[in-house]
Scaffold this motif. Structure first.
Motif, PDB file in Angstrom:
ATOM      1  N   UNK A  29       0.849  -1.190   0.000  1.00 58.39           N
ATOM      2  CA  UNK A  29       0.000   0.000   0.000  1.00 58.39           C
ATOM      3  C   UNK A  29       0.884   1.240   0.000  1.00 58.39           C
ATOM      4  N   UNK A  30       0.569   2.234  -0.830  1.00 59.30           N
ATOM      5  CA  UNK A  30       1.492   3.343  -1.003  1.00 59.30           C
ATOM      6  C   UNK A  30       1.754   4.139   0.263  1.00 59.30           C
ATOM      7  N   UNK A  31       0.759   4.367   1.083  1.00 56.18           N
ATOM      8  CA  UNK A  31       1.022   5.207   2.233  1.00 56.18           C
ATOM      9  C   UNK A  31      -0.056   4.980   3.279  1.00 56.18           C
ATOM     10  N   UNK A  32       0.377   4.799   4.476  1.00 57.06           N
ATOM     11  CA  UNK A  32      -0.575   4.668   5.570  1.00 57.06           C
ATOM     12  C   UNK A  32      -0.369   5.875   6.456  1.00 57.06           C
ATOM     13  N   UNK A 332       2.998  18.003  -4.075  1.00 60.04           N
ATOM     14  CA  UNK A 332       3.359  16.586  -3.976  1.00 60.04           C
ATOM     15  C   UNK A 332       4.827  16.343  -3.617  1.00 60.04           C
ATOM     16  N   UNK A 333       5.598  17.399  -3.376  1.00 58.60           N
ATOM     17  CA  UNK A 333       7.006  17.189  -3.051  1.00 58.60           C
ATOM     18  C   UNK A 333       7.170  16.429  -1.741  1.00 58.60           C
ATOM     19  N   UNK A 334       8.142  15.498  -1.705  1.00 58.54           N
ATOM     20  CA  UNK A 334       8.445  14.703  -0.507  1.00 58.54           C
ATOM     21  C   UNK A 334       9.740  15.199   0.111  1.00 58.54           C
ATOM     22  N   UNK A 335       9.708  15.512   1.404  1.00 57.93           N
ATOM     23  CA  UNK A 335      10.916  15.975   2.059  1.00 57.93           C
ATOM     24  C   UNK A 335      11.291  15.093   3.236  1.00 57.93           C
ATOM     25  N   UNK A 336      12.537  15.208   3.670  1.00 53.68           N
ATOM     26  CA  UNK A 336      13.017  14.468   4.843  1.00 53.68           C
ATOM     27  C   UNK A 336      13.972  15.375   5.595  1.00 53.68           C
ATOM     28  N   UNK A 337      13.586  15.730   6.813  1.00 51.50           N
ATOM     29  CA  UNK A 337      14.417  16.610   7.649  1.00 51.50           C
ATOM     30  C   UNK A 337      14.602  15.907   8.988  1.00 51.50           C
ATOM     31  N   UNK A 338      15.816  15.518   9.282  1.00 54.93           N
ATOM     32  CA  UNK A 338      16.061  14.786  10.527  1.00 54.93           C
ATOM     33  C   UNK A 338      15.236  13.513  10.551  1.00 54.93           C
ATOM     34  N   UNK A 339      14.434  13.369  11.597  1.00 54.07           N
ATOM     35  CA  UNK A 339      13.594  12.163  11.737  1.00 54.07           C
ATOM     36  C   UNK A 339      12.231  12.342  11.061  1.00 54.07           C
ATOM     37  N   UNK A 340      12.010  13.479  10.414  1.00 50.28           N
ATOM     38  CA  UNK A 340      10.672  13.813   9.928  1.00 50.28           C
ATOM     39  C   UNK A 340      10.553  13.591   8.412  1.00 50.28           C
ATOM     40  N   UNK A 341       9.530  12.831   8.008  1.00 50.21           N
ATOM     41  CA  UNK A 341       9.201  12.678   6.587  1.00 50.21           C
ATOM     42  C   UNK A 341       7.933  13.490   6.333  1.00 50.21           C
ATOM     43  N   UNK A 342       7.932  14.302   5.291  1.00 49.64           N
ATOM     44  CA  UNK A 342       6.739  15.115   5.006  1.00 49.64           C
ATOM     45  C   UNK A 342       6.409  15.057   3.522  1.00 49.64           C
ATOM     46  N   UNK A 432      11.468  -6.235  -1.355  1.00 50.11           N
ATOM     47  CA  UNK A 432      12.077  -6.813  -0.170  1.00 50.11           C
ATOM     48  C   UNK A 432      12.386  -5.732   0.872  1.00 50.11           C
ATOM     49  N   UNK A 433      13.005  -4.638   0.441  1.00 47.76           N
ATOM     50  CA  UNK A 433      13.368  -3.579   1.394  1.00 47.76           C
ATOM     51  C   UNK A 433      12.123  -2.851   1.892  1.00 47.76           C
ATOM     52  N   UNK A 434      11.152  -2.613   1.003  1.00 51.37           N
ATOM     53  CA  UNK A 434       9.941  -1.900   1.425  1.00 51.37           C
ATOM     54  C   UNK A 434       9.101  -2.766   2.360  1.00 51.37           C
ATOM     55  N   UNK A 435       9.190  -4.094   2.163  1.00 49.02           N
ATOM     56  CA  UNK A 435       8.460  -4.998   3.064  1.00 49.02           C
ATOM     57  C   UNK A 435       9.039  -4.897   4.477  1.00 49.02           C
ATOM     58  N   UNK A 436      10.375  -4.761   4.548  1.00 49.81           N
ATOM     59  CA  UNK A 436      11.021  -4.751   5.850  1.00 49.81           C
ATOM     60  C   UNK A 436      10.996  -3.372   6.513  1.00 49.81           C
ATOM     61  N   UNK A 437      11.037  -2.313   5.722  1.00 43.84           N
ATOM     62  CA  UNK A 437      10.969  -0.954   6.295  1.00 43.84           C
ATOM     63  C   UNK A 437       9.948  -0.166   5.488  1.00 43.84           C
ATOM     64  N   UNK A 438       8.742  -0.052   6.048  1.00 43.80           N
ATOM     65  CA  UNK A 438       7.624   0.475   5.257  1.00 43.80           C
ATOM     66  C   UNK A 438       7.842   1.922   4.825  1.00 43.80           C
ATOM     67  N   UNK A 439       8.644   2.688   5.558  1.00 39.32           N
ATOM     68  CA  UNK A 439       8.808   4.095   5.162  1.00 39.32           C
ATOM     69  C   UNK A 439       9.469   4.207   3.794  1.00 39.32           C
TER      70      UNK A 439
END
Ligand code: SF4
Length: 447
Positions: A29-32, A332-342, A432-439
């Motif tokens: 699933x693309x995003x929960x 729709x831009x995806x960002x990552x700052x420190x521990x935060x995904x937006x 395989x990687x997305x299954x193990x780490x959903x982010x």
């Protein structure tokens, strides 16, 4: 990878995985929506980053406009020919950069800038120039920065390519998809091989250091023979990189895809065979297989970084630079700052209204726990460099039973030194990687 290893890969033996029967769904699933982060949380993350002081920074800017809509499109875009609409977008973009800078501070050096879309080169010359002026007013993009732009080859000209070089772009990504007339007709995107060849030549003459071509497998009417013919012509153009993604037919999410008759699509096993053809032909032509779906010439920085075990990825894609964090602007831009995904609002109007109201226009956010952050970095390392040292396995102790199961299936190798992806596992690396780490499955840009 030794090309002879690929002779032992048979599409039918992958059917349990392709049908999700072996515990590896082909796509998750693309995003929960989990622990949603309000704009105020993002503001604080930017202020925290600003207090740490300037560090390496990647910037993604989404240009959500195209001249027409391709039938296969799964991107956030709008068809427009109205210069006023693009002026209004640039006004909002300027406001969004100003909002971010009000928390982060101005003048941070950017080591990786990426203009994606949509079709960034659908913008007129004066619009492209203004966009870069907006970036330069808020950030510092040194000459040494990696500045990339996605282009539709049908919209380029020698003058436009020269302007892009003057604006600092050094890397060009051309959306080609397929060169077969039958496929092009059905997907609504027609261009000749001769025209693509000309654009590659013009880009090199204009001084672009890196020219890459994007292809898609699993398209309607595509056969192994037609794809092999496309690959042969593309290889002859000598692009530095070739990326080949799988088509996803989801007309419920992208209604224009209903123009594609599902009967003309290859089945999952046929689609696997198409990708196997891509891997065989490109590696035989000397390209190095990068991660799951990318290929680069041996001297390319991705290829060298992967060989040295220091390839990275961010929400933009692979990078030989360690960008620390990534800011995204535009719908729709995806960002990552420190521990935060937006992620920003996807709808152009919603994004503009949020910015006009003075809010950072995020629609979604997730804060990674320390443990999840370590897991994300570990599986990124596996995605990029295909190995994981024993020391990184310590942060994945609760995954060990699953990793051992994948090892028993021949997808991974667990040794005293750590973890290694096998030739078979390479074909399932992304799942395989997305299954193990959903982010990892939330990043919307190509891997
Ligand atoms: S050019 Fe790209 S973004 Fe634009 S419609 Fe076609 S696939 Fe979508």
């Amino acid at each position: 990878m030794n090309p002879s290893v690929l002779d032992d890969i048979h599409p039918h033996s992958f059917e349990p995985y392709l049908h999700g029967l072996a515990g590896l769904a082909p796509s998750l699933p693309p995003k929960v929506r989990v622990n949603g982060v309000a704009p105020v949380g993002y503001e604080q993350a930017l202020r925290d980053l600003g207090q740490k002081g300037p560090g390496p920074l990647a910037i993604y800017i989404h240009v959500p406009f195209c001249p027409t809509r391709c039938n296969f499109c799964a991107c956030t875009t709008n068809v427009t020919h109205d210069p006023g609409t693009i002026d209004a977008y640039l006004d909002s973009l300027e406001d969004e950069l100003g909002l971010v800078a009000s928390h982060l501070g101005r003048g941070w050096a950017v080591n990786h800038l990426h203009l994606g879309g949509g079709t960034p080169n659908h913008l007129r010359d004066d619009h492209l120039t203004r966009l870069m002026e907006i970036v330069d007013d808020h950030f510092r993009v040194p000459e040494s920065a990696l500045a990339c732009i996605e282009c539709n080859p049908r919209r380029t000209s020698p003058q436009q390519l020269e302007l892009l070089r003057e604006l600092g772009f050094c890397s060009l990504s051309l959306g080609v998809q397929d060169l077969s007339w039958e496929v092009q007709r059905v997907i609504g995107r027609v261009h000749s091989a001769a025209m693509i060849r000309d654009v590659c030549g013009m880009a090199r003459a204009a001084g672009f250091h890196n020219v890459s071509i994007d292809l898609i497998h699993g398209l309607p009417e595509q056969t192994e023979a037609s794809l092999a013919a496309t690959l042969e012509q593309v290889i002859a153009m000598e692009p530095d990189r070739i990326r080949c993604f799988s088509y996803r037919h989801v007309p419920s999410d992208f209604p224009h895809q209903a123009a594609i008759n599902p009967q003309t699509l290859p089945g999952v096993t046929e689609n696997f065979a198409l990708f196997l053809r891509v891997v065989k032909d490109l590696t035989q032509a000397g390209y190095i297989w990068i991660g799951a779906e990318c290929f680069a010439r041996p001297g390319d920085e991705w290829a060298m970084a992967q060989a040295a075990g220091r390839l990275h990825r961010n929400g933009i894609g692979f990078t030989a630079l360690d960008s620390g964090c990534q800011l995204a602007f535009g719908p729709h831009g995806n960002g990552e700052v420190g521990r935060l995904l937006v992620q920003n609002e996807s709808d152009l109007g919603a994004w503009q209204r949020a910015v006009k109201a003075g809010h950072l226009p995020i629609s979604w956010g997730h804060r990674l726990s320390d443990r999840d952050y370590q897991r994300r970095r570990a599986y990124e390392q596996l995605l990029c460099n295909l190995t994981l040292p024993r020391s990184s396995l310590d942060s994945l102790d609760e995954d060990l039973p699953t990793l051992e199961q994948f090892a028993a299936q021949g997808l991974l190798e667990l040794t005293g030194d750590g973890l290694r992806v096998t030739a078979s596992g390479r074909f399932l690396l992304r799942s395989l990687c997305a299954r193990l780490e959903r982010s990892l499955n939330w990043d919307c840009r190509p891997w």
